[in-house]
Structure formats: structure tokens, C-alpha cells
Enzyme design. Structure first.
Site, PDB file in Angstrom:
ATOM      1  N   LYS A 192      98.777 -50.962 -17.425  1.00 38.04           N
ATOM      2  CA  LYS A 192      99.259 -50.506 -16.054  1.00 38.04           C
ATOM      3  C   LYS A 192     100.628 -49.624 -16.022  1.00 38.04           C
ATOM      4  CE  LYS A 192     102.635 -51.696 -12.904  1.00 38.04           C
ATOM      5  NZ  LYS A 192     102.788 -50.453 -12.351  1.00 38.04           N
ATOM      6  N   GLU A 268     109.680 -57.144 -23.713  1.00 36.80           N
ATOM      7  CA  GLU A 268     110.672 -56.262 -24.275  1.00 36.80           C
ATOM      8  C   GLU A 268     111.517 -55.686 -23.147  1.00 36.80           C
ATOM      9  OE1 GLU A 268     112.845 -53.542 -25.069  1.00 36.80           O
ATOM     10  OE2 GLU A 268     111.385 -52.450 -25.776  1.00 36.80           O
ATOM     11  N   CYS A 303     116.148 -48.428 -23.593  1.00 31.70           N
ATOM     12  CA  CYS A 303     116.736 -49.842 -23.692  1.00 31.70           C
ATOM     13  C   CYS A 303     117.361 -50.164 -24.800  1.00 31.70           C
ATOM     14  CB  CYS A 303     115.451 -50.744 -23.654  1.00 31.70           C
ATOM     15  SG  CYS A 303     114.479 -50.371 -25.050  1.00 31.70           S
ATOM     16  N   GLU A 398     123.094 -53.187 -17.431  1.00 31.09           N
ATOM     17  CA  GLU A 398     122.419 -52.154 -17.960  1.00 31.09           C
ATOM     18  C   GLU A 398     122.371 -50.924 -17.022  1.00 31.09           C
ATOM     19  OE1 GLU A 398     117.872 -52.348 -18.531  1.00 31.09           O
ATOM     20  OE2 GLU A 398     118.302 -51.743 -20.652  1.00 31.09           O
TER      21      GLU A 398
HETATM   22  N1  LIG Z   1     113.679 -52.301 -21.403  1.00 32.07           N
HETATM   23  C1  LIG Z   1     113.233 -50.937 -20.843  1.00 32.07           C
HETATM   24  O1  LIG Z   1     112.828 -50.140 -21.566  1.00 32.07           O
HETATM   25  C2  LIG Z   1     113.424 -50.530 -19.482  1.00 32.07           C
HETATM   26  C3  LIG Z   1     114.165 -51.243 -18.670  1.00 32.07           C
HETATM   27  N2  LIG Z   1     114.193 -50.697 -17.374  1.00 32.07           N
HETATM   28  C4  LIG Z   1     115.441 -51.031 -16.431  1.00 32.07           C
HETATM   29  O2  LIG Z   1     114.912 -51.667 -15.230  1.00 32.07           O
HETATM   30  C5  LIG Z   1     115.490 -51.039 -14.315  1.00 32.07           C
HETATM   31  C6  LIG Z   1     114.676 -51.062 -13.045  1.00 32.07           C
HETATM   32  O3  LIG Z   1     113.497 -49.937 -13.431  1.00 32.07           O
HETATM   33  P1  LIG Z   1     112.107 -50.585 -12.992  1.00 32.07           P
HETATM   34  O4  LIG Z   1     111.204 -49.455 -13.070  1.00 32.07           O
HETATM   35  O5  LIG Z   1     112.285 -50.927 -11.439  1.00 32.07           O
HETATM   36  O6  LIG Z   1     111.707 -51.483 -13.898  1.00 32.07           O
HETATM   37  P2  LIG Z   1     110.579 -52.547 -13.849  1.00 32.07           P
HETATM   38  O7  LIG Z   1     110.857 -53.610 -14.781  1.00 32.07           O
HETATM   39  O8  LIG Z   1     110.587 -53.155 -12.342  1.00 32.07           O
HETATM   40  O9  LIG Z   1     109.330 -52.087 -14.095  1.00 32.07           O
HETATM   41  C7  LIG Z   1     108.432 -51.959 -15.303  1.00 32.07           C
HETATM   42  C8  LIG Z   1     106.874 -52.455 -15.036  1.00 32.07           C
HETATM   43  O10 LIG Z   1     106.812 -53.329 -14.565  1.00 32.07           O
HETATM   44  C9  LIG Z   1     106.107 -53.235 -13.282  1.00 32.07           C
HETATM   45  N3  LIG Z   1     106.765 -54.225 -12.371  1.00 32.07           N
HETATM   46  C10 LIG Z   1     107.366 -54.080 -11.208  1.00 32.07           C
HETATM   47  N4  LIG Z   1     107.694 -55.076 -10.615  1.00 32.07           N
HETATM   48  C11 LIG Z   1     106.495 -55.996 -10.735  1.00 32.07           C
HETATM   49  C12 LIG Z   1     106.258 -57.305 -10.197  1.00 32.07           C
HETATM   50  N5  LIG Z   1     106.878 -57.825  -9.189  1.00 32.07           N
HETATM   51  N6  LIG Z   1     105.208 -57.785 -10.964  1.00 32.07           N
HETATM   52  C13 LIG Z   1     104.409 -57.369 -12.046  1.00 32.07           C
HETATM   53  N7  LIG Z   1     104.946 -56.019 -12.499  1.00 32.07           N
HETATM   54  C14 LIG Z   1     105.939 -55.496 -11.974  1.00 32.07           C
HETATM   55  C15 LIG Z   1     106.526 -51.831 -13.013  1.00 32.07           C
HETATM   56  O11 LIG Z   1     105.642 -51.285 -11.822  1.00 32.07           O
HETATM   57  C16 LIG Z   1     106.546 -51.164 -14.124  1.00 32.07           C
HETATM   58  O12 LIG Z   1     105.115 -50.901 -14.656  1.00 32.07           O
HETATM   59  C17 LIG Z   1     116.089 -49.527 -14.859  1.00 32.07           C
HETATM   60  O13 LIG Z   1     117.199 -49.054 -14.026  1.00 32.07           O
HETATM   61  C18 LIG Z   1     116.380 -50.211 -16.280  1.00 32.07           C
HETATM   62  O14 LIG Z   1     117.727 -50.757 -16.246  1.00 32.07           O
HETATM   63  C19 LIG Z   1     113.348 -50.007 -16.713  1.00 32.07           C
HETATM   64  C20 LIG Z   1     112.132 -49.394 -17.449  1.00 32.07           C
HETATM   65  C21 LIG Z   1     112.250 -49.608 -18.907  1.00 32.07           C
HETATM   66  N1  BAL Z   2     113.548 -47.273 -27.033  1.00 29.98           N
HETATM   67  C1  BAL Z   2     112.213 -47.659 -26.755  1.00 29.98           C
HETATM   68  C2  BAL Z   2     112.047 -48.909 -25.953  1.00 29.98           C
HETATM   69  C3  BAL Z   2     112.384 -48.794 -24.595  1.00 29.98           C
HETATM   70  O1  BAL Z   2     113.432 -48.019 -24.324  1.00 29.98           O
HETATM   71  O2  BAL Z   2     111.891 -49.476 -23.636  1.00 29.98           O
END
Ligand SMILES: NC(=O)C1=CN([C@@H]2O[C@H](COP(=O)(O)OP(=O)(O)OC[C@H]3O[C@@H](n4cnc5c(N)ncnc54)[C@H](O)[C@@H]3O)[C@@H](O)[C@H]2O)C=CC1
Ligand code: BAL
Length: 505
Positions: A192, A268, A303, A398
Site C-alpha cells: 500500500k 520504522e 526520518c 518531528e
Molecule cells: N518515518 C518516516 O519515514 C515517515 C514519517 N512521517 C511522519 O508522519 C507525519 C505525517 O505523515 P503521514 O503521511 O500522515 O504519515 P502516516 O504515518 O499517516 O502514513 C504512512 C502510511 O500509513 C498509511 N496510513 C495512514 N493512516 C492509516 C491508518 N489509519 N491505518 C492504516 N494505515 C494508515 C498512509 O496511507 C501511508 O501509506 C509526517 O509529517 C512525518 O512527521 C511520514 C512519512 C514517513
Molecule cells: N531515510 C529512509 C527512511 C525514512 O525516511 O523513512
């Protein structure tokens, strides 16, 4: 081979691109059962790129059913490791052949600078797939030291149907971090992608089919978190979820597992990563270059981004001066122009989130040492905010944007306390000329990756993941990631000459 092209060449590729728009289930593209779509736009320009299938739980059911069928009949899992390796290597070759198209598609969909897509995202994606493909026919299972009366084998078996729930910041690379080990191990996957960045995942699914991954083994269900992510998390026939994204959504997956079949969850999540600079750091130019790279690479939408500069008060002013000099090389603008290292943020909503931290800096009367401008409601220039205290949201939350906070210390103990003053524990970098201090800080900072006198995430051979609320259940990359996608089975074979009564106790 992965050198950037010219802006004219990138624009010519962009003009010719065909975007995949449907979910990929059982080896074929298909629209959502509901017929609904959502719009994918280029964040840098607002231009509509495609209308993509907005799937729901019924599409997840269809994909899981096909993935389970493929797993149960063994069309992939029962192939020899060498055969799986060859197919995955062929996929890597197809990605290589389509590298310019993939780099441009990734840039248009996410706002990332095409230069980074071409020189980092695409080659690292290919390397990750190759690394896991090459690993799979070189892994040996174990026997246990149980003595002469039994032969006890401890074998890895693929875990089954894996849901890979992906973020938008590294769409191709995070796909590879999950499907590389999952497919190498013999699992079937339901991917997804994030709604913001769906296109390259669909293109890879098409190429995976062309490479010879059997129908049903690699499925992509497109759509929202609630509509697609949640049904994957709650599905009784999904055996594991590998997730990268925010900590709040990561927590949801633990609840989904508890409320369904106790599927394995590997998370992660976010980071609030410190760069700790001691007053004995030997080369402040190197420190400045690494800190700038760590903070602003991928617009800080990373991240592992360096988000907090924790610097000895004696060297702070000089370091900030040199950081300013390096920042001049980081031009902000059109992601398709390879001179730019800062592109658009991924969406208007994310821009507003990041900008709110700049607004907080004003409210808190913090000093903006460098940067601070925003453009077109989607670009934010690299920004350094000085005098940030642990009480500030800039220090604790973050940001996921090109904003670096600066805090000073006067003793090693204070530096360690500041570095650890966060609920996150993903990465950290330390800069010092003293081996003793480097070892002390590496041991005392609670983070999954600590780099010394450099910034980075390691390479394909090193595990990546976090302490505390940055991660759960396992690591991405390396042979340790492979183990995430396996169950361990003990097979105990009695070879004694004793009677049945004697052996069963
Ligand atoms: N660790 C990392 O690499 C990441 C961290 N983030 C952080 O998260 C913040 C918000 O970004 P989002 O895109 O909203 O992150 P998110 O964690 O909500 O989205 C990541 C994935 O989870 C899915 N998702 C969202 N809500 C869900 C639910 N209720 N149940 C199951 N799957 C779900 C999304 O569609 C996407 O595929 C960013 O501002 C950043 O701080 C976002 C993306 C990557
Ligand atoms: N830096 C690769 C992992 C991530 O940002 O989610």
C-alpha cells in the site's frame, strides 16, 4: 550510469511519461471495485498527473485472497532460492533500464529534486533489491547441539502474506527495503503506497511481472490509510505488516494486530535526530557540510534527518557561520532542474505543518540564523533556528522539513542528556576528535544508528531502525531484515535406538 541529465532532457522525459493508474492484483491492473478514484498531483506545480484507483476493504480482500492462494500453492515460495534470486536480479535490471523514467516519475509525484532521485533513490533501490536477491542463496539454516539421539534443525520459513505500508518520502526506496527481503524470502506481498506517491510503486509492480514474479505474489492496492491501510492491518489472512511512517499510525498497527490475528508488526517510525558537536571536533568545515547534508537532504523529509544541532557553546558561532556558507550550495526551486537540491514539500498540508514550526520560532522569539523564507505555498528554504530549548516544540516534535534547531551545552553529560531528551531514538551523529568521547557518546545515546564524524544511514549491509518510539519489532536492511519476513521452525528428528516409552517424557 546514474549521472544526472540536463533539465531539458528531464522535461522531455516528463512530457512523454505514461502514468499507471489502477491497482495491481493477481498480475494485472484493475480499477477499484467501487470505481472511485483520487487525484494525484505534482506538488511543485499543482498540475494533475493522474486519477488513481481509490480502493477499499473489498479490494484488499481480493488482493489478500490472491496473495494467500499464491503463497499456499507455493508458486514462488517453493522455487529454489537460486531461482528467486534470478527473477529479482532481472527485476533490478529492468529498473536499471527504466532508471530515467522512474527518477522523473518519482520527482513529479513527490516534489523531490530529480537529481536526488536519479543519483540516490533509484540506484539505492536497485542495489537493495540486488543485495537481498544475492543473499538468499547464501544463507544457511542451523542445527541445534542436542546430542546423538536426535537431529534438530532450526529452519527459516517465509512468514506468508505480508502487508507493506509505505510512506511518501522515499517511495521507491522504502518499497525496496520491504519487498527486497520479503520476496527473496518467498513471501507474497500486498503493497500500500502512500496516497501522495503511488506512481512508481505501480510501475515497479508492472516491471516485477515482466521479470517473472508470478501473479498474486506482488500486489499493489492504492488508496487511503483508513480505506486500505486499516483493512490490511485488520485482515485475518495477512501474516505480517512492515510499516514505515509516523509513530501515531505505527501505534494503530499494533492495535490492528491485537484486534485481529496477532500478525507480526515491524515499525520504522519517526525521529528527532541530534548531531552532537563537541568542542574538540577537528574539522568544522566537515562538520558543517555533514550537518547541512543531514538536515536538508530530501528537504528534511527524512526520518533520519538531522533535526537538532546540539553544539558546545565554545564552537557554536563559528560552526553556524560555516553552516551558512555550505547552505549557499543548496538551491531551492524546480525539482526537474538538476541544479536544485531543495524541491517542493510533498503536499500543501505538509507545507502548512512545517511552516507552523517557523511560526512557532517567531512566537517564541527565537533567532533565525539562516533561511526562513517560503515560496508559492509549497517550497521552504533551508532554515536554521538558534537558541532552541528542550521545552520548545521545535526541539521535541518531528518537523519533517528543512528546519534545523540549535541548542548549546557546556559538558559531555549535558550533551548526552540533551541528545536523549526525546521520545524518539532513530539516528544520531557525533563529531569529536577524541576516540574516548566518540565511544562514550555512541554508547550513551539511545538510537538505532550512531554515526561518528559523518552523517548517514549505513548501507545495505547495516540494519536500520530505532529505539523508543522510533521503531518496533525489527530492523530494515541487512540480513536482520531478512529474518523479519521469516518464521523460525524447529524440526526435531529422533534418531535414538530407544523404545517409544523411553523417548516420550
Ligand atoms: N518515518 C518516516 O519515514 C515517515 C514519517 N512521517 C511522519 O508522519 C507525519 C505525517 O505523515 P503521514 O503521511 O500522515 O504519515 P502516516 O504515518 O499517516 O502514513 C504512512 C502510511 O500509513 C498509511 N496510513 C495512514 N493512516 C492509516 C491508518 N489509519 N491505518 C492504516 N494505515 C494508515 C498512509 O496511507 C501511508 O501509506 C509526517 O509529517 C512525518 O512527521 C511520514 C512519512 C514517513
Ligand atoms: N531515510 C529512509 C527512511 C525514512 O525516511 O523513512
Amino acid at each position: 550510469m546514474h549521472e544526472p541529465l540536463t533539465v531539458a532532457e528531464y522535461k522531455a522525459i516528463a512530457a512523454e511519461l505514461q502514468f499507471p493508474t489502477n491497482a495491481f492484483i493477481d498480475g494485472a491492473f484493475r480499477p477499484a471495485n467501487s470505481g472511485k478514484t483520487f487525484t494525484s498531483t505534482n506538488p511543485a506545480t499543482g498540475e494533475v498527473l493522474a486519477e488513481i484507483a481509490a480502493c477499499d476493504a473489498t479490494d484488499v480482500d481480493a488482493a489478500v485472497s490472491k496473495a494467500k492462494q499464491a503463497f499456499d500453492d507455493g508458486r514462488w515460495r517453493l522455487r529454489s532460492p537460486n531461482e528467486r534470486k534470478e527473477v529479482l536480479l532481472k527485476l533490478a535490471k529492468l529498473l536499471e533500464r527504466n532508471r530515467h523514467e522512474l527518477a522523473v516519475m518519482e520527482s513529479l509525484d513527490s516534489g523531490k529534486p530529480v537529481r536526488e532521485c536519479q543519483t540516490v533513490d533509484v540506484p539505492d533501490t536497485i542495489h537493495t533489491l540486488r543485495w537481498h536477491a544475492e543473499l538468499i542463496d547464501k544463507l544457511y539454516d542451523n542445527t541445534a547441539p542436542v546430542g546423538a539421539n536426535a537431529l534438530t534443525m532450526i529452519v527459516r520459513e517465509p512468514i506468508g502474506v505480508v502487508g507493506c505500508v509505505l510512506p511518501w518520502n522515499f517511495p521507491l526506496l522504502m518499497l525496496a527495503w520491504k519487498i527486497g527481503p520479503a520476496l527473496a524470502a518467498g513471501c507474497s506481498v500486498i503493497v500500500k503506497p502512500a496516497q501522495e506517491t503511488t506512481l512508481t510503486t505501480l510501475r515497479v509492480a508492472e516491471l516485477a511481472h515482466e521479470a517473472g514474479i508470478p501473479a498474486g505474489v506482488f500486489n499493489v492496492v492504492t488508496g487511503g490509510g483508513k480505506e486500505v491501510g486499516e483493512p490490511i492491518g485488520l485482515h485475518m489472512d495477512v501474516d505480517m505488516v512492515a510499516f514505515t511512517g509516523s509513530t501515531p499510525t505505527g501505534r494503530r498497527f499494533l492495535r490492528y494486530a491485537a484486534d485481529s490475528n496477532l500478525k507480526k508488526i515491524v515499525l520504522e517510525c519517526g525521529g528527532k535526530n541530534p548531531a552532537v558537536v563537541l568542542d574538540d571536533a577537528e574539522d568544522l568545515d566537515l562538520v558543517a557540510e555533514q550537518v547541512v547534508n543531514g538536515a536538508f537532504w530530501n528537504m528534511g523529509e527524512n526520518c533520519s534527518a538531522t533535526s537538532r544541532l546540539i553544539v558546545h557553546s565554545k564552537v557554536k558561532d563559528e560552526l553556524l557561520k560555516r553552516i551558512g556558507a555550505y547552505m549557499r550550495e543548496w538551491k531551492t526551486g524546480d525539482p526537474l532542474d538538476p541544479v536544485n537540491r531543495i524541491g517542493a514539500l510533498v503536499s500543501k498540508a505538509h507545507f502548512e505543518k512545517v511552516k507552523s514550526f517557523l511560526d512557532d520560532a517567531k512566537t517564541e522569539k527565537l533567532s533565525v540564523a539562516h533561511g526562513g523564507e517560503t515560496y508559492n505555498g509549497i517550497f521552504i528554504e533551508p532554515t536554521v533556528v538558534d537558541g532552541v530549548t528542550p521545552a520548545s516544540r521545535l526541539f521535541q516534535e518531528e518537523i519533517f522539513g528543512p528546519v534545523l534547531s540549535v541548542t548549546t551545552f557546556n559538558s559531555l553529560a549535558e550533551a548526552i542528556a540533551l541528545a536523549n531528551d526525546t521520545n524518539y531514538g532513530l539516528t544520531a551523529s557525533v563529531y569529536t576528535g577524541s576516540l574516548r568521547n566518540a565511544i562514550k557518546l555512541s554508547r550513551e545515546i539511545r538510537a538505532g544508528v550512531v554515526t561518528v564524524n559523518c552523517f548517514g544511514e549505513g548501507d545495505a549491509t547495516t540494519p536500520f531502525g530505532g529505539y523508543k518510539e522510533s521503531g518496533f519489532g525489527g530492523r530494515d536492511k541487512s540480513v536482520f531484515a531478512h529474518d523479519n519476513y521469516c518464521e523460525l521452525k524447529t524440526i526435531w528428528i529422533d534418531v535414538s535406538e530407544r523404545s517409544v516409552d523411553e523417548t516420550i517424557r
